[in-house]
Design an enzyme around this catalytic site. Sequence first.
Site, PDB file in Angstrom:
ATOM      1  N   ARG A 178     -22.572  65.823 -10.375  1.00 38.54           N
ATOM      2  CA  ARG A 178     -23.891  65.569  -9.790  1.00 38.54           C
ATOM      3  C   ARG A 178     -24.143  66.499  -8.608  1.00 38.54           C
ATOM      4  O   ARG A 178     -25.263  66.992  -8.419  1.00 38.54           O
ATOM      5  CB  ARG A 178     -23.974  64.104  -9.357  1.00 38.54           C
ATOM      6  CG  ARG A 178     -25.293  63.709  -8.701  1.00 38.54           C
ATOM      7  CD  ARG A 178     -25.356  62.214  -8.479  1.00 38.54           C
ATOM      8  NE  ARG A 178     -26.505  61.852  -7.642  1.00 38.54           N
ATOM      9  CZ  ARG A 178     -26.411  61.235  -6.474  1.00 38.54           C
ATOM     10  NH1 ARG A 178     -25.227  60.901  -5.992  1.00 38.54           N
ATOM     11  NH2 ARG A 178     -27.487  60.945  -5.784  1.00 38.54           N
TER      12      ARG A 178
ATOM     13  N   HIS B 197     -27.395  68.931  -8.152  1.00 39.95           N
ATOM     14  CA  HIS B 197     -28.310  68.860  -7.020  1.00 39.95           C
ATOM     15  C   HIS B 197     -28.342  70.173  -6.242  1.00 39.95           C
ATOM     16  O   HIS B 197     -29.374  70.544  -5.683  1.00 39.95           O
ATOM     17  CB  HIS B 197     -27.910  67.711  -6.094  1.00 39.95           C
ATOM     18  CG  HIS B 197     -28.363  66.375  -6.590  1.00 39.95           C
ATOM     19  ND1 HIS B 197     -28.857  65.392  -5.761  1.00 39.95           N
ATOM     20  CD2 HIS B 197     -28.414  65.855  -7.847  1.00 39.95           C
ATOM     21  CE1 HIS B 197     -29.179  64.327  -6.474  1.00 39.95           C
ATOM     22  NE2 HIS B 197     -28.915  64.592  -7.749  1.00 39.95           N
ATOM     23  N   ASP B 198     -27.237  70.891  -6.216  1.00 38.17           N
ATOM     24  CA  ASP B 198     -27.216  72.195  -5.560  1.00 38.17           C
ATOM     25  C   ASP B 198     -28.120  73.174  -6.306  1.00 38.17           C
ATOM     26  O   ASP B 198     -28.902  73.900  -5.691  1.00 38.17           O
ATOM     27  CB  ASP B 198     -25.785  72.731  -5.524  1.00 38.17           C
ATOM     28  CG  ASP B 198     -25.678  74.061  -4.775  1.00 38.17           C
ATOM     29  OD1 ASP B 198     -26.205  74.158  -3.654  1.00 38.17           O
ATOM     30  OD2 ASP B 198     -25.067  75.007  -5.317  1.00 38.17           O
TER      31      ASP B 198
ATOM     32  N   GLY C 189     -30.993  77.731  -5.190  1.00 36.82           N
ATOM     33  CA  GLY C 189     -30.366  77.532  -6.481  1.00 36.82           C
ATOM     34  C   GLY C 189     -28.879  77.261  -6.355  1.00 36.82           C
ATOM     35  O   GLY C 189     -28.418  76.641  -5.402  1.00 36.82           O
TER      36      GLY C 189
ATOM     37  N   ASP D 237     -26.057  78.004  -5.092  1.00 38.27           N
ATOM     38  CA  ASP D 237     -25.482  78.863  -4.052  1.00 38.27           C
ATOM     39  C   ASP D 237     -24.617  78.099  -3.055  1.00 38.27           C
ATOM     40  O   ASP D 237     -24.293  78.612  -1.982  1.00 38.27           O
ATOM     41  CB  ASP D 237     -26.592  79.616  -3.306  1.00 38.27           C
ATOM     42  CG  ASP D 237     -27.472  78.691  -2.464  1.00 38.27           C
ATOM     43  OD1 ASP D 237     -27.365  77.455  -2.622  1.00 38.27           O
ATOM     44  OD2 ASP D 237     -28.252  79.204  -1.643  1.00 38.27           O
TER      45      ASP D 237
ATOM     46  N   ASN E  19     -30.147  63.077  -1.410  1.00 42.88           N
ATOM     47  CA  ASN E  19     -28.700  63.287  -1.427  1.00 42.88           C
ATOM     48  C   ASN E  19     -27.936  62.310  -0.546  1.00 42.88           C
ATOM     49  O   ASN E  19     -26.705  62.351  -0.491  1.00 42.88           O
ATOM     50  CB  ASN E  19     -28.373  64.721  -0.978  1.00 42.88           C
ATOM     51  CG  ASN E  19     -28.911  65.770  -1.932  1.00 42.88           C
ATOM     52  OD1 ASN E  19     -28.932  65.561  -3.141  1.00 42.88           O
ATOM     53  ND2 ASN E  19     -29.368  66.887  -1.391  1.00 42.88           N
TER      54      ASN E  19
ATOM     55  N   HIS F  23     -25.220  61.896 -17.520  1.00 39.00           N
ATOM     56  CA  HIS F  23     -25.195  60.495 -17.096  1.00 39.00           C
ATOM     57  C   HIS F  23     -24.285  59.648 -17.982  1.00 39.00           C
ATOM     58  O   HIS F  23     -24.226  58.430 -17.811  1.00 39.00           O
ATOM     59  CB  HIS F  23     -26.609  59.918 -17.107  1.00 39.00           C
ATOM     60  CG  HIS F  23     -27.413  60.296 -15.907  1.00 39.00           C
ATOM     61  ND1 HIS F  23     -28.712  59.884 -15.710  1.00 39.00           N
ATOM     62  CD2 HIS F  23     -27.090  61.051 -14.818  1.00 39.00           C
ATOM     63  CE1 HIS F  23     -29.168  60.383 -14.563  1.00 39.00           C
ATOM     64  NE2 HIS F  23     -28.206  61.091 -14.017  1.00 39.00           N
ATOM     65  N   THR F  24     -23.551  60.285 -18.881  1.00 39.87           N
ATOM     66  CA  THR F  24     -22.552  59.551 -19.641  1.00 39.87           C
ATOM     67  C   THR F  24     -21.388  59.143 -18.748  1.00 39.87           C
ATOM     68  O   THR F  24     -20.571  58.298 -19.110  1.00 39.87           O
ATOM     69  CB  THR F  24     -22.040  60.377 -20.838  1.00 39.87           C
ATOM     70  OG1 THR F  24     -21.209  59.558 -21.653  1.00 39.87           O
ATOM     71  CG2 THR F  24     -21.244  61.584 -20.374  1.00 39.87           C
TER      72      THR F  24
ATOM     73  N   THR G 243     -18.242  53.105 -21.477  1.00 40.75           N
ATOM     74  CA  THR G 243     -17.198  54.086 -21.114  1.00 40.75           C
ATOM     75  C   THR G 243     -17.665  54.900 -19.906  1.00 40.75           C
ATOM     76  O   THR G 243     -17.961  56.093 -20.030  1.00 40.75           O
ATOM     77  CB  THR G 243     -16.902  55.025 -22.303  1.00 40.75           C
ATOM     78  OG1 THR G 243     -18.142  55.656 -22.720  1.00 40.75           O
ATOM     79  CG2 THR G 243     -16.319  54.262 -23.479  1.00 40.75           C
TER      80      THR G 243
ATOM     81  N   ASP H 270     -18.695  61.382 -23.137  1.00 42.43           N
ATOM     82  CA  ASP H 270     -18.927  61.268 -24.571  1.00 42.43           C
ATOM     83  C   ASP H 270     -20.431  61.171 -24.829  1.00 42.43           C
ATOM     84  O   ASP H 270     -21.232  61.364 -23.911  1.00 42.43           O
ATOM     85  CB  ASP H 270     -18.187  60.064 -25.152  1.00 42.43           C
ATOM     86  CG  ASP H 270     -18.481  58.768 -24.375  1.00 42.43           C
ATOM     87  OD1 ASP H 270     -19.592  58.645 -23.816  1.00 42.43           O
ATOM     88  OD2 ASP H 270     -17.607  57.881 -24.333  1.00 42.43           O
TER      89      ASP H 270
END
Length: 331
Positions: A62, A66-67, A76, A78, A98, A198-199, A254, A259
Site C-alpha cells: 500500500r 500511495h507513493d 510519482g 520517487d 496516509n 486488496h486481497t 485469506t 490470491d
Amino acid sequence: MSRKLYILVIYLVTVSLRLGSVSSQLSVDFYQQTCPNVDSIVTKAFTSIAQQDNVVPSSLLRLFAHDCFVEFYIQGCDGSILISSTANNTAERDAADNINFPPNPFDAMAKVKKTVEAACPGVVSCADILAMGARDVVVFAGGPSWNVFKGRRDGRISEASRTAGLIPGANFNVDQLVANFALSNLTVSDMIVLSGAHTVGFSHCQQFTNRLYKFSSNVTTDPSMSRDYAAILEKQCPQFGGDPGTVQAFDITTPFTFDNDYYQDLQQGKGLLFSDQVLFNDLRTRDLVNQLAANQTFFFSAFTQAMIKFGMVGVKTGSVGEIRRDCAVVN
C-alpha cells in the site's frame, strides 16, 4: 473540440510521451556494475522482516501505491512518501489519506535501506528499494514475482497538501476510479487488476461503516452487501462506542495470502469498501472481475504487468532528484 477537451488531449499525449521516455531509462540490471547483488540483498532483508511482522507485506504494498499515486507528473514513484515531516513542513506521509499508515512499513524500509547502504553506499535509491520491496512482499504472501525495472531517483519534495484528491477514495464509484487511475496513465483494466492488491491487508472501520449504517437517506445498509457479511462487520465495527483503531480484513477468508479470493468475494457481495464492491456491481467492469475470479493464473499474470507499468509512473531518472542516504530525510 472544446478548450477543456483540447487541454486534456495535449496533457495525456504529453504524459504518454514522458512515460515512454522514462521507461527507456529504467532497466532490470541498472545496478549491475554498482550493486550487482541488490535484488537478493533486498529480497532477503524484506523476507526476514515479513516473517517476523505480518503487517509489513500488505502495508508496504500500500505504501508503494500511495507513493506512486501522488502528483505523478511531479513526483510519482520517487519515495517522497518516506520523508518525515519537520517543524516547517507537513510531509506526504502525514496527509489525511496516509495518516492511518502503521509505522511498520516505514521501519521496514529504514532497516532495508541500512542493509543496502552497508553493501553499496550511496548507490541505490529509496524509491527503487520500495519498488523491489513491493514485489518481495507479494511473493512472500504467495503471489507472483516480476522483474523490477530500476534506476529511479528519490524526490526532494514531500508535502501533505499535494496529496489531496489523488489517492483513490473508499467511496469512489467506477467513473471516479477510472478518472483517478487515468491521471497515472492507467487503463480501466489496470485499475481493476491493481485493485486486486486488496486481497491482502486491512482497512479501518471508518472507511466502510457508512455502508452499514448510513448508506443513503432511504437505505441503512448497502443492498449490494451480503447480509451475513454485513452482520460480521457490524460486530467488528458497531455504530456507536467502537474502537476507532479497529480494522477489518479486505479478504475475510485469506487476509494474509495473495490470491484471487478478492474477486470471488466481490461476486458474493463481500467487498469491504464501496470502491471494491462497485467493480462487480457495475456492468462495465463485472466481466473482467469474473475472469479474474475464475482464473488465479490470469490474475497473477495481469497483476505483474500492471505493477511494472504502475512502477514507472512519474519516476525521476538521470540527474533529477537524489539518492537519499536516509529514506526519511532529504540529503
